[in-house]
Design an enzyme around this catalytic site. Sequence first.
Site, short mmCIF file in Angstrom:
data_model
loop_
_atom_site.label_atom_id
_atom_site.label_comp_id
_atom_site.label_asym_id
_atom_site.label_seq_id
_atom_site.Cartn_x
_atom_site.Cartn_y
_atom_site.Cartn_z
N GLN A 12 0.84 -1.19 0.00
CA GLN A 12 0.00 0.00 0.00
C GLN A 12 0.88 1.25 0.00
O GLN A 12 2.04 1.22 0.40
CB GLN A 12 -0.92 0.00 1.24
CG GLN A 12 -1.89 -1.17 1.28
CD GLN A 12 -2.84 -1.18 0.10
OE1 GLN A 12 -3.43 -0.17 -0.24
NE2 GLN A 12 -2.98 -2.33 -0.53
N CYS A 13 0.29 2.35 -0.42
CA CYS A 13 0.94 3.65 -0.47
C CYS A 13 1.56 3.95 0.90
O CYS A 13 0.93 3.68 1.93
CB CYS A 13 -0.09 4.71 -0.82
SG CYS A 13 0.56 6.37 -0.95
N PRO A 14 2.78 4.42 0.93
CA PRO A 14 3.64 4.90 -0.15
C PRO A 14 4.68 3.87 -0.62
O PRO A 14 5.57 4.21 -1.38
CB PRO A 14 4.35 6.09 0.49
CG PRO A 14 4.59 5.62 1.90
CD PRO A 14 3.33 4.82 2.25
N ASP A 39 -2.27 -1.51 -5.52
CA ASP A 39 -2.83 -0.38 -4.78
C ASP A 39 -3.50 0.58 -5.77
O ASP A 39 -2.83 1.12 -6.64
CB ASP A 39 -1.72 0.33 -4.02
CG ASP A 39 -2.21 1.54 -3.22
OD1 ASP A 39 -3.44 1.73 -3.13
OD2 ASP A 39 -1.35 2.28 -2.70
#
Length: 75
Positions: A12-14, A39
């Site tokens: 997932q981000c980042p 994502d």
Amino acid sequence: MSDHPLDTKGLQCPLPVLRARKAIKAIAVGDTLTVEATDPGSRKDFPAFCDATGNRLLSVEEVSGVLRFVIERLV
């Protein structure tokens, strides 16, 4: 010119962008980095990443929920 794959599926981000930043520094100018990500935020993150780093986003495609970004290292 050669292509370097980077699998960030499930992250997932980042993290996908952070891994791409590290990977693109390790390849030669003119080579490409092909990032696979799941994502949904990556769809916005990778164009912004390329703008910020001066690299070129060559293509974006989605197949079965996996986003594939091909980035050419320019700098």
